[in-house]
Write a protein that holds these residues in place. Structure first.
Motif, PDB file in Angstrom:
ATOM      1  N   ARG A  67     -11.635 -17.088 -34.566  1.00  0.00           N
ATOM      2  CA  ARG A  67     -11.297 -18.002 -35.992  1.00  0.00           C
ATOM      3  C   ARG A  67     -12.106 -17.296 -36.763  1.00  0.00           C
ATOM      4  N   GLY A  68     -12.383 -16.061 -36.725  1.00  0.00           N
ATOM      5  CA  GLY A  68     -13.731 -15.886 -37.680  1.00  0.00           C
ATOM      6  C   GLY A  68     -14.861 -16.253 -38.078  1.00  0.00           C
ATOM      7  N   GLU A  69     -15.118 -17.168 -36.805  1.00  0.00           N
ATOM      8  CA  GLU A  69     -16.939 -17.424 -36.598  1.00  0.00           C
ATOM      9  C   GLU A  69     -17.701 -16.173 -36.657  1.00  0.00           C
ATOM     10  N   ARG A  70     -19.475 -16.932 -36.039  1.00  0.00           N
ATOM     11  CA  ARG A  70     -19.892 -15.613 -36.279  1.00  0.00           C
ATOM     12  C   ARG A  70     -20.417 -16.717 -34.990  1.00  0.00           C
ATOM     13  N   VAL A  71     -20.578 -16.060 -33.376  1.00  0.00           N
ATOM     14  CA  VAL A  71     -20.982 -16.344 -32.293  1.00  0.00           C
ATOM     15  C   VAL A  71     -21.852 -15.642 -31.360  1.00  0.00           C
ATOM     16  N   LEU A  72     -22.286 -16.382 -30.654  1.00  0.00           N
ATOM     17  CA  LEU A  72     -23.712 -15.779 -29.949  1.00  0.00           C
ATOM     18  C   LEU A  72     -23.198 -16.573 -28.537  1.00  0.00           C
ATOM     19  N   LEU A  73     -23.016 -15.960 -27.495  1.00  0.00           N
ATOM     20  CA  LEU A  73     -22.559 -15.525 -26.139  1.00  0.00           C
ATOM     21  C   LEU A  73     -23.917 -15.805 -25.066  1.00  0.00           C
ATOM     22  N   VAL A  74     -24.862 -16.361 -24.169  1.00  0.00           N
ATOM     23  CA  VAL A  74     -25.972 -16.546 -23.337  1.00  0.00           C
ATOM     24  C   VAL A  74     -26.099 -16.836 -22.527  1.00  0.00           C
ATOM     25  N   ASP A  75     -26.040 -15.622 -21.643  1.00  0.00           N
ATOM     26  CA  ASP A  75     -26.691 -15.950 -20.427  1.00  0.00           C
ATOM     27  C   ASP A  75     -27.511 -16.582 -19.994  1.00  0.00           C
ATOM     28  N   ALA A  76     -26.959 -18.305 -19.657  1.00  0.00           N
ATOM     29  CA  ALA A  76     -29.077 -19.309 -18.998  1.00  0.00           C
ATOM     30  C   ALA A  76     -28.682 -19.132 -17.644  1.00  0.00           C
ATOM     31  N   ASN A  77     -28.226 -18.380 -16.815  1.00  0.00           N
ATOM     32  CA  ASN A  77     -27.858 -18.413 -15.481  1.00  0.00           C
ATOM     33  C   ASN A  77     -29.093 -17.534 -14.581  1.00  0.00           C
ATOM     34  N   PHE A  78     -30.264 -17.892 -15.035  1.00  0.00           N
ATOM     35  CA  PHE A  78     -31.444 -16.675 -14.179  1.00  0.00           C
ATOM     36  C   PHE A  78     -30.877 -16.495 -12.857  1.00  0.00           C
ATOM     37  N   ARG A  79     -30.533 -17.887 -12.296  1.00  0.00           N
ATOM     38  CA  ARG A  79     -30.974 -17.223 -10.777  1.00  0.00           C
ATOM     39  C   ARG A  79     -29.471 -16.811 -10.457  1.00  0.00           C
ATOM     40  N   GLN A  80     -27.985 -16.869 -11.056  1.00  0.00           N
ATOM     41  CA  GLN A  80     -26.845 -15.845 -10.368  1.00  0.00           C
ATOM     42  C   GLN A  80     -26.077 -15.643 -12.253  1.00  0.00           C
ATOM     43  N   PRO A  81     -26.786 -14.374 -13.077  1.00  0.00           N
ATOM     44  CA  PRO A  81     -26.740 -14.127 -14.183  1.00  0.00           C
ATOM     45  C   PRO A  81     -25.014 -13.342 -14.190  1.00  0.00           C
ATOM     46  N   MET A  82     -24.221 -13.593 -15.307  1.00  0.00           N
ATOM     47  CA  MET A  82     -23.045 -13.098 -14.610  1.00  0.00           C
ATOM     48  C   MET A  82     -22.357 -12.021 -16.456  1.00  0.00           C
ATOM     49  N   LEU A  83     -22.968 -12.471 -17.054  1.00  0.00           N
ATOM     50  CA  LEU A  83     -22.550 -12.395 -18.450  1.00  0.00           C
ATOM     51  C   LEU A  83     -22.026 -10.462 -18.768  1.00  0.00           C
ATOM     52  N   HIS A  84     -23.430 -10.104 -18.305  1.00  0.00           N
ATOM     53  CA  HIS A  84     -23.420  -8.324 -18.710  1.00  0.00           C
ATOM     54  C   HIS A  84     -22.821  -7.469 -17.310  1.00  0.00           C
ATOM     55  N   LYS A  85     -22.487  -8.332 -16.319  1.00  0.00           N
ATOM     56  CA  LYS A  85     -21.209  -7.377 -15.108  1.00  0.00           C
ATOM     57  C   LYS A  85     -20.196  -7.688 -16.099  1.00  0.00           C
ATOM     58  N   VAL A  86     -19.836  -9.110 -17.050  1.00  0.00           N
ATOM     59  CA  VAL A  86     -18.016  -8.583 -17.230  1.00  0.00           C
ATOM     60  C   VAL A  86     -18.053  -7.784 -18.582  1.00  0.00           C
ATOM     61  N   PHE A  87     -19.030  -7.923 -19.241  1.00  0.00           N
ATOM     62  CA  PHE A  87     -19.427  -6.728 -20.673  1.00  0.00           C
ATOM     63  C   PHE A  87     -20.082  -5.546 -20.490  1.00  0.00           C
ATOM     64  N   SER A  88     -20.237  -5.255 -19.290  1.00  0.00           N
ATOM     65  CA  SER A  88     -20.588  -3.813 -18.680  1.00  0.00           C
ATOM     66  C   SER A  88     -21.889  -3.940 -19.467  1.00  0.00           C
ATOM     67  N   SER A  89     -22.782  -4.532 -19.739  1.00  0.00           N
ATOM     68  CA  SER A  89     -24.301  -4.412 -20.308  1.00  0.00           C
ATOM     69  C   SER A  89     -25.707  -4.489 -19.434  1.00  0.00           C
ATOM     70  N   PRO A  90     -26.286  -3.727 -20.491  1.00  0.00           N
ATOM     71  CA  PRO A  90     -28.110  -4.224 -19.369  1.00  0.00           C
ATOM     72  C   PRO A  90     -28.240  -5.025 -19.630  1.00  0.00           C
ATOM     73  N   ILE A  91     -28.709  -6.047 -17.901  1.00  0.00           N
ATOM     74  CA  ILE A  91     -29.103  -7.627 -17.817  1.00  0.00           C
ATOM     75  C   ILE A  91     -30.457  -7.446 -18.519  1.00  0.00           C
ATOM     76  N   SER A  92     -31.162  -6.822 -18.984  1.00  0.00           N
ATOM     77  CA  SER A  92     -32.140  -6.876 -19.851  1.00  0.00           C
ATOM     78  C   SER A  92     -32.620  -5.775 -20.961  1.00  0.00           C
ATOM     79  N   PRO A  93     -33.660  -5.443 -21.955  1.00  0.00           N
ATOM     80  CA  PRO A  93     -33.850  -7.108 -22.220  1.00  0.00           C
ATOM     81  C   PRO A  93     -32.705  -8.586 -22.626  1.00  0.00           C
ATOM     82  N   GLY A  94     -33.653 -10.090 -22.742  1.00  0.00           N
ATOM     83  CA  GLY A  94     -32.381 -11.019 -22.556  1.00  0.00           C
ATOM     84  C   GLY A  94     -33.206 -11.845 -22.996  1.00  0.00           C
ATOM     85  N   LEU A  95     -32.603 -13.025 -22.603  1.00  0.00           N
ATOM     86  CA  LEU A  95     -32.978 -14.452 -23.273  1.00  0.00           C
ATOM     87  C   LEU A  95     -34.416 -14.601 -22.780  1.00  0.00           C
TER      88      LEU A  95
END
Length: 222
Positions: free
Chosen positions: A75-103
């Motif tokens: 929609r044209g917004e500037r958006v930040l998606l944050v993985d705050a699930n330290f116990r079972q993080p998933m977002l790095h897998k979805v985007f094929s990104s390194p898990i660290s550094p992070g939150l």
């Protein structure tokens, strides 16, 4: 076996990014409808920081968080998606990104947010992965540092979407809910019982959450 696992992983990622990969898909359209409903779901007040959670793990909340964030960026917004699930993080897998550094690296003062955030292939969408897991994850989310980080992010982004742990699985989410503008509770059809949904709602309300609605996932319209 390796090929079969690769196919499953590819299918999972495709489903997690459906609002980006296939925006004309009916499910992608439904996410845009939810996005529009969220915009002014709290007495006309814009929901700037949003938590997506569920009663138990495995309900599909990460997929919902990702696609809602993508829909907002579209929609044209500037958006930040944050993985705050330290116990079972998933977002790095979805985007094929390194898990660290992070939150966790930001909250433990190892680095600045600007050094930990990652851009994604989706225009307007940035990602902050979980970082390395810490035992005191609930304390980190409940900290003054987290509160200050939210203020910083609110001046930089139009929307901040948190993928948080299941409410009934860990205390982490309840430590963050009173710092954010709204919470969406994801319920999985055929899996989430009425009792678990009510228990999660009560726990969130007790923690001071502004529950703006629920998403019913995996519903068979027939």
């Amino acid at each position: 076996m390796v090929r079969e696992k690769a196919k499953v992983a590819k299918k999972t990622v495709s489903r997690s990014l459906i609002a980006y990969i296939n925006p004309s898909n009916k499910i992608a359209e439904q996410y845009r409808t939810i996005r529009n409903n969220i915009q002014y779901a709290s007495d006309g007040k814009s929901i700037r920081s949003l938590i997506v959670t569920s009663p138990t793990e495995g309900d599909g909340k990460s997929t919902a968080a990702v696609n809602l964030a993508i829909s907002m960026a579209q929609r044209g917004e500037r958006v930040l998606l944050v993985d705050a699930n330290f116990r079972q993080p998933m977002l790095h897998k979805v985007f094929s990104s390194p898990i660290s550094p992070g939150l966790s690296n930001v909250l433990t003062h190892q680095m600045e947010f600007s050094d930990a955030a990652q851009s994604t292939e989706v225009e307007g969408l940035d990602l902050l992965t979980s970082g390395i897991t810490h035992a005191n994850s609930a304390d980190m989310l409940d900290s003054h540092t987290m509160k200050q980080l939210l203020l910083q992010l609110s001046s930089k982004y139009d929307r901040i979407v948190f993928d948080c742990p299941a409410v009934l699985s860990a205390p982490d989410t309840n430590a963050l809910v009173n710092k954010c503008d709204g919470v969406v509770l994801l319920l999985r059809c055929g899996k989430t019982t009425h009792g678990k949904a009510l228990e999660a709602k009560q726990a969130l309300s007790f923690a001071g959450a502004n529950i703006i609605g629920a998403i019913l996932n995996q519903k068979n319209v027939r």
